[in-house]
Scaffold this motif. Structure first.
Motif, PDB file in Angstrom:
ATOM      1  N   LEU A   1       0.837  -1.250   0.167  1.00 35.32           N
ATOM      2  CA  LEU A   1       0.082  -0.122  -0.176  1.00 35.32           C
ATOM      3  C   LEU A   1       0.876   1.295   0.262  1.00 35.32           C
ATOM      4  N   ARG A   2       1.843   1.225   0.805  1.00 33.84           N
ATOM      5  CA  ARG A   2       2.858   2.454   1.002  1.00 33.84           C
ATOM      6  C   ARG A   2       3.449   2.707  -0.314  1.00 33.84           C
ATOM      7  N   ALA A   3       4.064   1.613  -0.981  1.00 29.53           N
ATOM      8  CA  ALA A   3       4.717   1.739  -2.389  1.00 29.53           C
ATOM      9  C   ALA A   3       3.865   2.218  -3.248  1.00 29.53           C
ATOM     10  N   TYR A   4       2.600   1.556  -3.117  1.00 28.47           N
ATOM     11  CA  TYR A   4       1.751   2.418  -4.312  1.00 28.47           C
ATOM     12  C   TYR A   4       1.394   3.650  -4.216  1.00 28.47           C
ATOM     13  N   ALA A   5       1.214   3.836  -2.894  1.00 25.31           N
ATOM     14  CA  ALA A   5       0.832   5.586  -2.694  1.00 25.31           C
ATOM     15  C   ALA A   5       2.014   6.174  -3.091  1.00 25.31           C
ATOM     16  N   PHE A   6       3.221   5.892  -2.826  1.00 26.11           N
ATOM     17  CA  PHE A   6       4.355   6.681  -3.103  1.00 26.11           C
ATOM     18  C   PHE A   6       4.456   6.751  -4.602  1.00 26.11           C
ATOM     19  N   GLY A   7       4.541   5.469  -5.101  1.00 25.18           N
ATOM     20  CA  GLY A   7       4.678   5.523  -6.643  1.00 25.18           C
ATOM     21  C   GLY A   7       3.827   6.115  -7.482  1.00 25.18           C
ATOM     22  N   ASN A   8       2.501   6.476  -6.974  1.00 26.29           N
ATOM     23  CA  ASN A   8       1.312   7.243  -7.754  1.00 26.29           C
ATOM     24  C   ASN A   8       1.335   8.671  -7.299  1.00 26.29           C
ATOM     25  N   GLY A   9       2.159   8.961  -6.155  1.00 23.75           N
ATOM     26  CA  GLY A   9       2.111  10.366  -5.815  1.00 23.75           C
ATOM     27  C   GLY A   9       0.854  10.586  -4.936  1.00 23.75           C
ATOM     28  N   ARG A  10       0.020   9.662  -4.424  1.00 22.39           N
ATOM     29  CA  ARG A  10      -1.148  10.050  -3.836  1.00 22.39           C
ATOM     30  C   ARG A  10      -0.812   9.548  -2.109  1.00 22.39           C
ATOM     31  N   PRO A  11      -1.770  10.425  -1.203  1.00 23.25           N
ATOM     32  CA  PRO A  11      -1.662  10.188  -0.149  1.00 23.25           C
ATOM     33  C   PRO A  11      -2.179   8.626   0.265  1.00 23.25           C
ATOM     34  N   LEU A  12      -1.305   8.172   1.297  1.00 21.71           N
ATOM     35  CA  LEU A  12      -1.726   6.796   1.866  1.00 21.71           C
ATOM     36  C   LEU A  12      -3.194   6.676   2.256  1.00 21.71           C
ATOM     37  N   ALA A  13      -3.682   7.600   2.912  1.00 22.52           N
ATOM     38  CA  ALA A  13      -5.072   7.461   3.537  1.00 22.52           C
ATOM     39  C   ALA A  13      -5.866   7.328   2.281  1.00 22.52           C
ATOM     40  N   GLU A  14      -5.790   8.048   1.240  1.00 26.62           N
ATOM     41  CA  GLU A  14      -6.785   8.187  -0.024  1.00 26.62           C
ATOM     42  C   GLU A  14      -6.723   6.658  -0.463  1.00 26.62           C
TER      43      GLU A  14
END
Lengths: 252, 243
Positions: free
Chosen positions: B207-220
């Motif tokens: 989840l963290r990697a996906y959020a970081f890779g897509n430049g989106r907040p983790l909570a979102e």
């Protein structure tokens, strides 16, 4: 070495025992030994109050039975008990003449070869945790500067012990805090797992977990942990009936 | 400058002075912002060098500071907690020793110019860190720094005292109100773990990697997973977010 230098060395040494591997008995044993060295007393010992309020011998400069017994006696009577109860220094400069209020203690101390005795409270503000006991072979008053030195050593030990107790208490509270946070995290993770596997929403997944815990008389967090580690299949959790709607697969 | 005792007295007065004296975590952050005259203040709880979540924040900026550190696992609070001493970054965009590349880039982009973190500890026990931030760069004044140190000490003790009243296994209500312990992220971790047949810890990493890779907040991202608009397994027919 002059007394002041010895005292300063002792204080540094005591401060040094406060790091990492703090051990109350070791600290108090050093304190008793330094009192004998610096203050020219025959014997020194420290008594701390237990949770029940009873004084116990924690350290003695002498391992001689007669001396140890002198401390043990003071659970019932003696200058340590008086100093602990009043929070004030207690002295008998001539035990043969002034020791009347502690008949058993005085008789034993005289028989052990001590002529004078002194007890200093281990006190920080309103809290008294025990007393430092000094035994003198000769009868007579103690120098005021020696009394001050002894009280300084007792004060350092008191602060160290109280800080140590506060730190232990903080550790326990922090563990409780972490435990509370972790329990909630495990439950949220299990909700997600059940929601995904059984096609429920989060509220229904929670009801299923809670229903299973109640039915089997288990703690909710234990059920959640079993779901997470795979020892309890999500399918084993009977979905709780939701009023007004049927539990079923939600559209993805 | 006032002495430490006066600072402590003012902080305690502000904490219990408002309302009925039954202050909670939110009040800790508000008082922290007030005495340090900083717009952004936040309190992060941590264990084993990982953020648990945020007890309180005073504004969007301080909330972002905490969210970023939770999602990225790096930042001033993480360092202050690990090291046990204050971490001061008076000019985040032009740091002398750039730390936290991912955190700094995102925080600067959101308008954070300076950030300061102070460990929360009682004796040898560390609980987390207090953070201060603002939109203008420059160091804390001596007075601000002194207030932050006393505030961190008071907050650490207050958190333990408040938690002491809680039933076993439960977070004290006065600490939990207004806190963000990222429950939706943990729910999403459970779902992704089931989707990918991996552990919840591995699922959180994904989840963290996906959020970081897509430049989106983790909570979102986590919210999307819980709302079932994002899946991590190829079987869903959507594109695999982590090819």
């Amino acid at each position: 070495m002059p007394t002041e230098v010895l005292l300063a060395k002792a204080l540094v040494e005591l401060a040094d025992t406060l790091v990492a591997d703090f051990d109350v008995v070791e600290l108090l044993t050093r304190l008793a030994d330094r009192c004998v060295e610096i203050l020219d007393v025959g014997a020194a010992g420290l008594m701390l109050a237990g949770p029940d309020g009873e004084l116990r011998v924690m350290a003695s400069s002498s391992e001689a039975m007669r001396v140890l017994e002198l401390f043990e006696l003071q659970a019932e009577e003696g200058p340590c008990l008086d100093a602990y109860r009043t929070g004030k220094a207690v002295t008998a400069y001539d035990l043969a003449a002034d020791g009347g209020s502690w008949p058993r203690f005085s008789a034993e101390a005289l028989a052990a070869g001590f002529g004078a005795v002194q007890a200093l409270p281990m006190r920080l503000r309103g809290t008294v945790i025990g007393a430092l006991n000094l035994f003198h072979v000769a009868v007579g008053e103690m120098r005021a500067s020696d009394v001050q030195s002894a009280q300084a050593l007792a004060d350092i030990a008191t602060i160290a012990i109280l800080q140590h107790r506060a730190s232990l208490e903080a550790q326990v509270l922090n563990q409780q805090l972490q435990h509370a946070l972790n329990s909630r995290i495990v439950i949220e993770q299990a909700k997600g797992m059940v929601a995904e596997r059984s096609g429920l929403n989060m509220q229904m997944a929670f009801s299923a977990l809670r229903g299973y815990a109640r039915k089997h008389n288990l703690r909710l967090v234990a059920v959640a942990e079993a779901v997470i580690d795979g020892s309890l299949a999500s399918s084993a959790l009977a979905p709780a009936p939701a009023p007004g709607r049927l539990p079923g697969r939600l559209p993805n | 400058m006032p002495a430490e005792g006066e600072r402590r007295a003012r902080i305690l007065g502000l904490l219990v002075g408002a309302g009925d004296g039954a202050f909670g975590a939110r009040r800790l952050c508000d008082v922290c912002a007030e005495v340090t005259t900083m717009s952004g203040a936040g309190i992060m709880l941590m264990s084993a060098e990982i953020p648990d979540g945020s007890l309180c924040t005073t504004n969007d900026m301080s909330d972002l500071i905490e969210q970023l550190q939770y999602a990225l696992g790096e930042g001033p609070c993480v360092d202050a907690y690990k090291q046990g001493w204050p971490v001061l970054e008076p000019d985040l965009a032009h740091a002398e020793n750039p730390r936290w590349p991912a955190f700094a880039a995102a925080a600067v982009e959101a308008g954070v110019a300076a950030v300061f973190a102070f460990p929360l500890q009682v004796g040898a026990v560390r609980l987390g860190a207090l953070s201060l931030c603002r939109e203008s760069r420059g160091p804390l004044s001596d007075d601000q720094h002194a207030y932050a140190l006393v505030m961190a000490d008071v907050a650490a003790q207050a958190i333990l005292v408040l938690q002491a009243d809680a039933p076993p296994g439960k977070l004290a209500a006065r600490l939990g109100a207004g806190a963000d312990f990222h429950y939706v992220v943990h729910q999403a971790s459970g779902m992704v773990a089931a989707q990918l047949e991996v552990s919840v810890a591995q699922a959180l990493v994904r989840l963290r990697a996906y959020a970081f890779g897509n430049g989106r907040p983790l909570a979102e991202v986590a919210r999307d997973v819980v709302d079932r608009t994002l899946r991590f397994d190829a079987a869903s027919g959507q594109r695999d977010p982590m090819p």
